[in-house]
Design a protein around this motif. Sequence first.
Motif, PDB file in Angstrom:
ATOM      1  N   VAL A 142     -11.561   2.266  -0.042  1.00  0.00           N
ATOM      2  CA  VAL A 142     -10.142   1.949   0.773  1.00  0.00           C
ATOM      3  C   VAL A 142     -10.590   1.480   1.994  1.00  0.00           C
ATOM      4  O   VAL A 142     -11.439   2.023   2.607  1.00  0.00           O
ATOM      5  N   LEU A 143      -9.811   0.540   2.561  1.00  0.00           N
ATOM      6  CA  LEU A 143      -9.893   0.231   4.005  1.00  0.00           C
ATOM      7  C   LEU A 143      -8.723   0.487   4.699  1.00  0.00           C
ATOM      8  O   LEU A 143      -7.553   0.318   4.336  1.00  0.00           O
ATOM      9  N   LEU A 144      -8.984   1.348   5.812  1.00  0.00           N
ATOM     10  CA  LEU A 144      -7.566   1.701   6.559  1.00  0.00           C
ATOM     11  C   LEU A 144      -7.785   1.307   7.783  1.00  0.00           C
ATOM     12  O   LEU A 144      -8.763   1.177   8.508  1.00  0.00           O
ATOM     13  N   THR A 145      -6.601   0.529   8.313  1.00  0.00           N
ATOM     14  CA  THR A 145      -6.532  -0.043   9.656  1.00  0.00           C
ATOM     15  C   THR A 145      -5.300   0.128  10.244  1.00  0.00           C
ATOM     16  O   THR A 145      -4.267   0.208   9.588  1.00  0.00           O
ATOM     17  N   PRO A 146      -5.163   0.206  11.658  1.00  0.00           N
ATOM     18  CA  PRO A 146      -3.805   0.125  12.240  1.00  0.00           C
ATOM     19  C   PRO A 146      -3.314  -1.134  11.868  1.00  0.00           C
ATOM     20  O   PRO A 146      -3.573  -2.153  11.883  1.00  0.00           O
ATOM     21  N   ALA A 147      -1.708  -0.838  11.842  1.00  0.00           N
ATOM     22  CA  ALA A 147      -0.903  -2.068  11.393  1.00  0.00           C
ATOM     23  C   ALA A 147      -0.917  -3.135  12.591  1.00  0.00           C
ATOM     24  O   ALA A 147      -0.677  -4.275  12.330  1.00  0.00           O
ATOM     25  N   VAL A 193      -5.037  -0.496   3.224  1.00  0.00           N
ATOM     26  CA  VAL A 193      -3.924   0.439   3.666  1.00  0.00           C
ATOM     27  C   VAL A 193      -3.921   0.334   5.397  1.00  0.00           C
ATOM     28  O   VAL A 193      -4.614   0.544   5.826  1.00  0.00           O
ATOM     29  N   VAL A 194      -2.643  -0.164   5.755  1.00  0.00           N
ATOM     30  CA  VAL A 194      -2.421  -0.043   7.110  1.00  0.00           C
ATOM     31  C   VAL A 194      -1.471   0.994   7.571  1.00  0.00           C
ATOM     32  O   VAL A 194      -0.822   1.570   6.679  1.00  0.00           O
ATOM     33  N   TYR A 195      -1.616   1.646   8.792  1.00  0.00           N
ATOM     34  CA  TYR A 195      -0.877   2.916   9.102  1.00  0.00           C
ATOM     35  C   TYR A 195      -0.297   2.434  10.587  1.00  0.00           C
ATOM     36  O   TYR A 195      -1.022   1.821  11.289  1.00  0.00           O
ATOM     37  N   ALA A 196       0.709   3.194  10.814  1.00  0.00           N
ATOM     38  CA  ALA A 196       1.496   2.950  12.151  1.00  0.00           C
ATOM     39  C   ALA A 196       1.943   4.342  12.547  1.00  0.00           C
ATOM     40  O   ALA A 196       2.563   4.979  11.865  1.00  0.00           O
ATOM     41  N   ASP A 207       5.089  -3.960  13.078  1.00  0.00           N
ATOM     42  CA  ASP A 207       4.085  -4.615  12.666  1.00  0.00           C
ATOM     43  C   ASP A 207       3.431  -4.558  11.285  1.00  0.00           C
ATOM     44  O   ASP A 207       2.693  -5.408  10.766  1.00  0.00           O
ATOM     45  N   ILE A 208       4.080  -3.614  10.545  1.00  0.00           N
ATOM     46  CA  ILE A 208       3.703  -3.379   9.302  1.00  0.00           C
ATOM     47  C   ILE A 208       4.321  -4.726   8.539  1.00  0.00           C
ATOM     48  O   ILE A 208       3.483  -4.951   7.328  1.00  0.00           O
ATOM     49  N   GLU A 209       5.254  -5.267   8.915  1.00  0.00           N
ATOM     50  CA  GLU A 209       5.945  -6.224   7.952  1.00  0.00           C
ATOM     51  C   GLU A 209       4.959  -7.490   7.746  1.00  0.00           C
ATOM     52  O   GLU A 209       5.084  -7.946   6.380  1.00  0.00           O
ATOM     53  N   GLN A 210       4.181  -7.771   8.667  1.00  0.00           N
ATOM     54  CA  GLN A 210       3.249  -9.087   8.390  1.00  0.00           C
ATOM     55  C   GLN A 210       2.239  -8.586   7.351  1.00  0.00           C
ATOM     56  O   GLN A 210       1.613  -9.435   6.548  1.00  0.00           O
TER      57      GLN A 210
END
Length: 404
Positions: free
Chosen positions: A48-53, A77-80, A86-89
Amino acid sequence: MPDVTALLVDQERNPPPELLAALAHEDVAVEVRTPREALEGEPPWAEVLLTPAAMPPRAVREIGRRLAESGTTPITVVYAEDGFDDIEQHIRLGHDYIVPPFLPPMVRARLRSCYERAKLGRAMEEVEAQAELLSYERELKIGRQIQEGFLPEELPGPDGWDLDVRFRPARKVAGDFYDVFELVNRRRLALVVADVCDKGVGAALFMALIRSLLRHTAEHSGLQSPMTTHQAADPAHVIPVVGATPLMNAVVGTNGYLTRNHSGQGYFATMFFGVLDPATGSLVYINGGHNPPMLVPREGGDPTPLEPTGPAVGVIPDCAFSLGYAQLRPGDTLFVYTDGVPEARDEHGAFFGDERVLDLLRQPAPSGRALLERMEAALREHSGAAEQHDDITMMAVHRTAGPG
């Protein structure tokens, strides 16, 4: 989700504590790195790769490719915590996302959904890849069957002659080919061994084209050659030779067609094309840049090479091909082969070599079949378990000591 590893990439190495706590609660092993550390350091094994949105999608893709170097394709997986625009892109690129509150049950459910969906996607990719491979293998098998249809089902057997062939492609389809067919109202025998540059499907297609051009042109040409329009390799032969016209027309016509229509593909073929008079043992031939066939005398000793009389076919437009001549006496054998024989390699990469070929030819052989069996056994012993790198074709034309 036990036994799951994750790489969390955060510019400040300060991800949301609630997210870290939820991941720890679900037994997800997490390593936190900055984007630079993720790109430049040793890529970890992470599912799993987790990054800020807020991280640019291009940078996220780059980190994902870097992780793939470790042998796994991670779920991204992005988080905000805020700024959900920012999640939309990322969604448009197929990335999954997590939003607050980062409660363990919600994180578990979201990660499990992402994980199972990614597993299904990978399984589908594997199924599609396997299906594509099976389709390709099936097409290669069909191609092999079609190519085998271009090779003679059985060799002509004129009285007083023993002909045999060995043909072993390096792949499913080959660039080598051979042909034996009758000319001039069955009074002459055409002998062809050729090697298209490269191997595989492209070479096999050119093999089929060249073989068809050679045979069709030879079978529909006249009977004699006045010998004044072509420079003979042996000036002593100035009388008409039956079979020389089909030979010359076939090689010159094939070369012209290939150089006019297919020079852009970069394929060409070396070839030996001989026309044999079975009644007398007289042979007229063109060697287009091919390994010199060897005329092996009945009593053994050094064979006589039939050197090239012109360039490879399909390289030089309007080039001149000369005719060569040879005589097979009772007990003599003509050995024609492609470069896959001397270039056969053992497990350490060492070549079989031209000298080894000559040593085997210096030993008397009672028949063409016996000669090929001896050569084939030596090649097997030399190669062992090594992979075959090139197609191997061998033809032996042996004149027996008496008729029949």
